[in-house]
Write an enzyme that holds these catalytic residues in place. Structure first.
Site, mmCIF file in Angstrom:
data_model
loop_
_atom_site.group_PDB
_atom_site.id
_atom_site.type_symbol
_atom_site.label_atom_id
_atom_site.label_comp_id
_atom_site.label_asym_id
_atom_site.label_seq_id
_atom_site.Cartn_x
_atom_site.Cartn_y
_atom_site.Cartn_z
ATOM 1 N N HIS A 60 -4.632 28.167 -31.397
ATOM 2 C CA HIS A 60 -4.966 26.798 -30.953
ATOM 3 C C HIS A 60 -4.558 26.688 -29.485
ATOM 4 O O HIS A 60 -3.633 27.369 -29.042
ATOM 5 C CB HIS A 60 -4.148 25.830 -31.819
ATOM 6 C CG HIS A 60 -4.467 24.384 -31.638
ATOM 7 N ND1 HIS A 60 -4.000 23.642 -30.580
ATOM 8 C CD2 HIS A 60 -5.196 23.525 -32.402
ATOM 9 C CE1 HIS A 60 -4.411 22.387 -30.705
ATOM 10 N NE2 HIS A 60 -5.146 22.288 -31.804
ATOM 11 N N LYS A 120 0.202 16.737 -40.209
ATOM 12 C CA LYS A 120 -0.622 17.686 -40.974
ATOM 13 C C LYS A 120 -0.082 17.842 -42.397
ATOM 14 O O LYS A 120 -0.655 18.554 -43.206
ATOM 15 C CB LYS A 120 -0.617 19.066 -40.303
ATOM 16 C CG LYS A 120 -0.889 19.061 -38.815
ATOM 17 C CD LYS A 120 -2.324 19.328 -38.500
ATOM 18 C CE LYS A 120 -2.478 19.621 -37.008
ATOM 19 N NZ LYS A 120 -3.843 19.388 -36.550
ATOM 20 N N GLN A 176 -0.673 24.388 -39.283
ATOM 21 C CA GLN A 176 -1.501 24.371 -40.492
ATOM 22 C C GLN A 176 -0.716 24.875 -41.702
ATOM 23 O O GLN A 176 -0.810 24.310 -42.793
ATOM 24 C CB GLN A 176 -2.743 25.246 -40.290
ATOM 25 C CG GLN A 176 -3.694 24.745 -39.230
ATOM 26 C CD GLN A 176 -4.287 23.380 -39.556
ATOM 27 O OE1 GLN A 176 -4.459 23.022 -40.720
ATOM 28 N NE2 GLN A 176 -4.584 22.603 -38.536
ATOM 29 N N ASP A 211 3.442 29.371 -35.016
ATOM 30 C CA ASP A 211 2.804 28.064 -34.973
ATOM 31 C C ASP A 211 2.453 27.706 -36.413
ATOM 32 O O ASP A 211 1.499 28.246 -36.974
ATOM 33 C CB ASP A 211 1.559 28.146 -34.078
ATOM 34 C CG ASP A 211 0.722 26.872 -34.139
ATOM 35 O OD1 ASP A 211 1.014 26.001 -34.982
ATOM 36 O OD2 ASP A 211 -0.230 26.770 -33.344
ATOM 37 N N CYS A 271 -10.229 23.044 -30.751
ATOM 38 C CA CYS A 271 -9.142 23.353 -29.801
ATOM 39 C C CYS A 271 -8.777 24.828 -29.860
ATOM 40 O O CYS A 271 -7.593 25.182 -29.763
ATOM 41 C CB CYS A 271 -7.907 22.491 -30.048
ATOM 42 S SG CYS A 271 -8.203 20.766 -29.759
HETATM 43 N N1 PLP Z 1 -1.597 24.656 -33.749
HETATM 44 C C1 PLP Z 1 -2.525 24.601 -34.709
HETATM 45 C C2 PLP Z 1 -2.850 25.845 -35.493
HETATM 46 C C3 PLP Z 1 -3.175 23.396 -34.992
HETATM 47 O O1 PLP Z 1 -4.086 23.349 -35.956
HETATM 48 C C4 PLP Z 1 -2.831 22.244 -34.241
HETATM 49 C C5 PLP Z 1 -3.546 20.981 -34.464
HETATM 50 O O2 PLP Z 1 -4.654 20.959 -34.925
HETATM 51 C C6 PLP Z 1 -1.833 22.352 -33.259
HETATM 52 C C7 PLP Z 1 -1.253 23.572 -33.044
HETATM 53 C C8 PLP Z 1 -1.406 21.179 -32.455
HETATM 54 O O3 PLP Z 1 -0.816 20.222 -33.279
HETATM 55 P P1 PLP Z 1 -0.422 18.791 -32.694
HETATM 56 O O4 PLP Z 1 -1.661 18.264 -32.018
HETATM 57 O O5 PLP Z 1 -0.054 18.012 -33.914
HETATM 58 O O6 PLP Z 1 0.696 18.985 -31.747
#
Ligand code: PLP
Length: 420
Positions: A136, A239, A216, A213, A377
């Protein structure tokens, strides 16, 4: 194939556990243009159970006060509830101590914190950080920024046609200059579960720490940071059925202890004078300013909710939905599933020949089916597959087989419209 109206009128199609879970989420009773909401955008954000909604409201109704500062009763109550939420996070991911749990806005802030506080002071122009091709943007851009600040290199582990990480290549990329490996635990764009245990063992063999990370993974896979032996774990509350604007960074105490604060302000100090400022102990050193108190309490209740259902039951149900959706989608001519890893969870990403993903999303929405369309993203992985974006259905515990039928019926309708 059942018609959409047929399946949605057959509540008997829903297993009794799922029917019960659905009752906990008031928003699922919404209708969209007279049609029942079919919410398949859970990777973007999940809905909130009544217990979370009520916990947040109860905080503002009965407690609302600032934490760690007041001698009065409400402030002490707020502090107790906030710290109890930290303990719930600790327990949920099996961290050794609440000193290792930093409340942040979400995954994005957690990764930026590690990039600036852990990586930046350690990086030189001879060093590198390793990420994967399916990250992401939140797990790419903070590293690009810190590489820009220090002259370090950002190395990228490729993924194969199925969307699986090339672990052997990771072995080649890790070298004496590697300062951190930062990898997704579960890809939001493809649904790939990465072999994190193996990655961590490989990195640790070179004494390189690993950040996962978990944005998910947290809602779909059981996370045990001590069993994984990861060095940092980042996730977002929203999430996993908690409010937006709250999340957590786990970091091993020895690492966090050696890191400078990320932001300066109230609460992160033990004393301030113009001559010298002494920082607070862990984890408060990293929590400058008034935190999202109600959000943290809501997160605690969301984790309670997940624990009461059981992550294994959630994962099994979502796996059944994903298998069912994959089987039906595979039967649609012109539909290509993007992300066919052996190990997958909860995400069906696809393209439809001759149809832009946004058109799929818009037409499905007319029938109340909410999916995501675009690059999610994760533009580099879209580039890897030579596409601009995908349509993505992502499942949660409250989704049903009938909703998968509605998705498939909707996709067939899109196809018919574009073939006319
Ligand atoms: N990393 C992953 C794999 C994600 O799916 C997301 C959000 O969709 C993020 C990071 C970023 O999360 P946040 O926008 O809640 O900080």
């Amino acid at each position: 194939m059942k018609m959409e109206s047929e399946v949605l009128r057959h509540p008997g199609h829903i297993n009794s556990d799922v029917a019960r879970w659905r009752e906990d989420f008031p928003v699922l009773r919404e209708t969209i243009r007279g049609k029942p909401l079919v919410y398949l955008d859970n990777a973007a954000t999940t809905h909130k159970p009544v217990s979370v909604i009520e916990a947040e409201a109860a905080f503002y109704r009965h407690t609302n006060s600032n934490v760690h500062r007041g001698v009065h009763t409400l402030s002490q109550r707020a502090t107790d509830e906030y710290e109890a939420a930290r303990e719930k996070v600790r327990r949920f991911i099996n961290a050794a101590s609440t000193r290792e749990i930093v409340f942040v806005r979400g995954t994005t802030e957690a990764i930026n914190l590690v990039a600036q506080s852990y990586a930046r002071p350690r990086l030189t122009a001879e060093d590198n950080i390793i990420v994967s091709a399916m990250e992401h943007h939140s797990n790419i851009v903070p590293w690009q920024m810190v590489c820009g600040q220090t002259g370090a290199e950002l190395r990228v582990v490729p993924v194969n046609e199925a969307g699986e990480l090339d672990v052997e290549m990771l072995g080649h990329l890790i070298g004496p200059g590697t300062k951190l490996v930062a990898i997704t635990h579960l890809s939001n764009a493809l649904g790939t579960i990465t072999p994190v245990k193996r990655i961590i063992e490989m990195a640790h063999a070179h004494e390189v720490p690993v950040l996962l990370d978990g944005a998910q993974a947290i809602a779909h896979l059981g996370v045990d940071v001590r069993e994984l032996d990861c060095d940092f774990y980042a996730f977002s509350g929203h999430k996993i059925f908690a409010p937006t604007g709250i999340g957590a960074l786990y970091g091993k105490e020895t690492l966090l202890d050696a890191m400078p604060p990320y932001q300066g302000g109230g609460d992160m100090i033990s004393s301030v004078s113009f001559g010298e400022t002494l920082y607070n102990e862990l984890p408060y050193k990293f929590e400058a300013g008034t935190p999202n108190i109600a959000g943290a309490i809501g997160l605690g209740h969301a984790l309670d909710y997940v624990s009461s259902v059981g992550i294994a039951a959630i994962a099994a149900h979502e796996h059944a939905l994903l298998e069912y959706a994959t089987e039906l989608a595979s039967g649609i001519k012109g539909l290509k599933i993007i992300g066919t890893a052996q190990q997958k969870a909860s995400i069906l990403s696809f393209t439809l020949e001759g149809v832009h993903p946004h058109d799929i999303g818009t037409i499905l929405d007319h029938d109340g089916v909410a999916i995501r369309a675009g690059h999610h993203c994760a533009m580099p992985i879209m580039q890897r597959f030579g596409i601009g974006g995908t349509a993505r259905a992502s499942f949660s515990l409250y989704n049903t087989h009938a909703e998968v039928d509605a998705l498939i019926a909707g996709i067939r309708k899109v196809q018919e419209m574009f073939q006319r």
